[in-house]
Every structure is written in C-alpha cells, then in structure tokens.
Design an enzyme around this catalytic site. Structure first.
Site, PDB file in Angstrom:
ATOM      1  N   SER A 186       6.127 -19.246 -22.823  1.00  0.00           N
ATOM      2  CA  SER A 186       5.917 -20.363 -21.804  1.00  0.00           C
ATOM      3  C   SER A 186       7.203 -21.419 -21.854  1.00  0.00           C
ATOM      4  CB  SER A 186       4.612 -21.175 -21.985  1.00  0.00           C
ATOM      5  OG  SER A 186       4.431 -21.789 -23.090  1.00  0.00           O
ATOM      6  N   HIS A 214       0.231 -17.303 -19.095  1.00  0.00           N
ATOM      7  CA  HIS A 214       1.257 -17.618 -18.073  1.00  0.00           C
ATOM      8  C   HIS A 214       1.255 -16.128 -17.095  1.00  0.00           C
ATOM      9  CE1 HIS A 214       2.295 -21.515 -19.011  1.00  0.00           C
ATOM     10  NE2 HIS A 214       1.908 -21.368 -20.287  1.00  0.00           N
ATOM     11  N   LYS A 245      -4.638 -22.418 -15.284  1.00  0.00           N
ATOM     12  CA  LYS A 245      -3.366 -22.358 -14.691  1.00  0.00           C
ATOM     13  C   LYS A 245      -3.490 -21.543 -13.365  1.00  0.00           C
ATOM     14  CE  LYS A 245      -0.717 -22.674 -19.072  1.00  0.00           C
ATOM     15  NZ  LYS A 245      -1.848 -23.154 -19.928  1.00  0.00           N
TER      16      LYS A 245
END
Length: 402
Positions: A186, A214, A245
């Site tokens: 990330s 991610h 996320k």
C-alpha cells in the site's frame, strides 16, 4: 524513573517528532467521504487520500442498506458473537464474502488488523514456520509476533530470497510452512508477484496467505483480488481483507479460507472471541457494497483509467513516482520536511493530500501517496495535476521535465 520524568520524556519525544517534520495532522471533515470533500470552514478539496476506490463510501444504496439494517436490528450488538452478539445478517455477510471470493467460508472481525492478528497464533505452533515479505503490513508483523512459529523474512517481491528462506525453513523444521504477502503493497502501489509466490509454494509444499486489503473489489475479474488477477485463487489458502476500503469504506475485516481454517479461528481467534460483533449498520452496508462491487466493471474501468491518466500526466510533469498497475500513485520526495511542505501547499491549492514519512515509510523515503477513486472526475484530476505542478514551482522543488 519518577512519574514526572515519564511525562517529560513523552514531551521530548513529541517535540522531536514535530522538529523532524514527522507530525501527522488530522483534518476535520464536514462532508461524506467522496471525490470531493469539505474540510471545516476552509471549503472543498479534491480528495486524493481515501481508500474509497469504487466510490461506495457515500453511495446512496449502501447508505440506505446500512440504515435499514440498523432500523431492524439496532445500533450495536453489545457483545461478542458466541455469547449474544450474532444475527442472521452477520452470517449472511460471511456467506456473501465467501461467495464473492469463491472460498469455502469466511469470518468477520472489527478490522483487518484484527483479522491478521487472529490468524497466526491458532493455526501455527513452534514446529511451524512463517515466511513473510519484508514490506508486509504492520498488522501482519504484529500478528506474526503473537505466534510461536519460527519466523523468516524475504526481501520484498524477491523470489530468489523467498526460495532461500523457504529452504531454510524446511531445513530447520518439519512442520507447516506459511508464506505471507500483501497482495498490494500500500505504501508503494505495487502488486505482489503472486504467481511466482505460488509456484515456489508448490515447490516447497507451503501454504500461502495474502492480505488483499488494497485489491478486494478493484483488482482482478469481478474485483475478486490478486489471487484471481494472477489466476492462482485455487492455490491461495488464506485471504485476509477489509470492508473499510473498496467495499463501502466503513469498518470490518475478514478471513476467507477453507472451512477448517475458518472454524478454528471462530473457536480460537482471540480478536474474534474478545471483541464485539460488527454493528448492524456496518453489516448491512457491507452486504450491499459487495453486491455492487461484484457487478461494477464500469467503476473499475473508470478507476483504472483515472490512475493511468494521473500517472502519465504526473510523470510528464517531472515528478518521481513509484508503483504500477494500481490506483495508488505515490509521489516521491525523500525528505520528510519537503513532503510536508508540498502537501501543505497542494492543500492550499484545493487538493486534499497527506504526506507519509517515518515510521509509516522508511527514513529518506517520504512521499505523498495519492489514491484514485471512481468518484473522481476528469476535472478533479486536472485540478490535482495543476496543484502539484504549481506547488512544486512555488516551493522551488526541482522536477525532471520531459
């Protein structure tokens, strides 16, 4: 040490953080998380900071699902799940996760940090070994520390070093060996070489775990993550990821794996056994976010188009970037004070960004990590690119113009 000396020592540490340009500021939002946000009385900013990859953090359908579930089931569960804290909605969410990622089962936690903290201790003992990428997320590092398993580290994405560490792990014990890697790193915006990792896992008969925070929702066919992107989903044993996320941006993490792994975590995973269940609103919103993500190729295409456009323009403007093939686009400055000054000026020019410096990244590798979102527009990107170039000129930061 006296009590007063202890507090003086803390103040000295804090003064040093400020002096070194490493102080992390928090900015108050008075709007939903979206492509454009409002910061208190200072007005709107183009938002290049959020992990809101698919733009679902303020999606009306996600918000409505969260409200509906809260209206039906209340604000919170007030307990851990095995005592009195589970509902049918919690079970359905775990079914949704497992179906989406095409695994046997899934188990949810308050955050992926807790999911990673829960995995290692119940599954691995002193006879076993963990081989971990050196740039893995802090939650993996902390989770590994809780296990009695032997620990090995390989240089990030370095398959030669991974082989060396696997050889050592096999030579020094006869238990299970687990390779652990982030699916996406990330801070740098790089994908793990998961196909090569799985090839080595086969050669050494090792298990594979991927933290896909991610990637879930945005990478691979249907957004099902790096295992599907690299066509090794059937070879990955454990996927940990987040609901905070791309999948709605709220709270919650999970482990998706074969059923015996999930069943044991439900019996022995300490963050699961000693933390409240996710609130009904989080569960309902996450279920709707997964439903949208599974069928949102248009959002993923827009997201990746934004990433390519921004990366290309920033490179042409002379900025040093890292990463590839992902909507995380770090802009490198090296010096923490320079990155902080740059972020402050870009903010003044209408774009919300945050400098990253030690201990989040190594000393001398300070950066502004920008993140694309499907909620952004081309006009937002134009504003951001212009703000970066003007800020660099205003501060006298040298760029390699092309």
């Amino acid at each position: 040490m006296r009590r007063t000396d202890f507090y003086e020592q803390l103040e000295g540490t804090l003064d040093g953080i400020r002096r070194d340009g490493l102080w992390k500021h928090e900015h108050e939002l008075v709007s939903p998380q979206s492509g454009e946000i409002t910061l208190g009385a200072t007005g709107n900013r183009v938002n290049l900071c959020a992990n809101n990859y698919l733009g679902l953090a303020d999606d009306p359908n996600v918000v409505a699902a969260a409200k509906d579930t809260m209206d039906r089931l209340g604000h919170g569960m007030a307990s851990v799940r095995f005592i009195c804290g589970t509902t049918e909605e919690h079970c359905l969410l775990e079914d949704d996760i497992a179906t989406y990622l095409r695994t046997d089962a899934a188990i949810t936690f308050a955050a992926c940090f807790d999911a990673n903290a829960a995995v290692f201790e119940p599954l691995l003992g002193a006879a076993d070994a963990i081989v971990s990428d050196s740039l893995n997320h802090a939650s993996i590092i902390d989770g590994v520390r809780l296990s009695k398993a032997r620990r090995y580290r390989f240089a990030t994405r370095d398959m030669t070093d991974l082989r060396t560490q696997l050889e050592a792990a096999r030579a020094e014990g006869d238990g299970a060996v687990l390779i652990v890697t982030d699916g996406v790193f990330s801070m740098d915006g790089y994908l793990a070489d998961l196909a090569a990792v799985c090839e080595l896992a086969d050669a050494f008969d090792a298990l594979v775990m991927v933290d896909d925070c991610h990637a879930t929702g945005l990478i691979g066919p249907g957004g099902r993550g790096t295992p599907t992107h690299f066509e090794v989903a059937d070879r990955v044993d454990i996927v940990t990821s987040t609901l905070g996320k791309a999948l709605g941006g709220a709270m919650g993490g999970f482990v998706a794996a074969r059923r015996p792994i999930v069943d044991l975590l439900r019996q022995r995973g300490r963050p699961y056994l000693f933390s409240n269940a996710l609130s009904p609103a989080h569960v309902g919103g996450a279920r709707e976010a997964i439903r949208i993500a599974a069928t949102s190729d248009d959002r993923r295409e827009r997201l990746m188009r934004h990433a390519e456009r921004f990366r290309s323009a920033m490179t042409a403007a002379g900025f040093e970037l890292t990463g590839a093939g992902h909507p995380i686009v770090p802009v490198m400055f090296g010096d923490a004070a320079v990155a902080a000054s740059m972020a402050e000026r870009v903010m003044e020019l209408g774009v919300y960004v945050t400098p990253f410096s030690f201990p989040v990244v190594p000393h001398g590798q300070a950066r502004i990590r920008t993140q694309m979102s499907a909620a952004l527009t081309d006009d937002h990107l134009d504003t951001a690119i212009e703000a970066f170039t003007q800020a660099a000129d205003d501060l006298g930061i040298e760029r390699s113009l092309r």
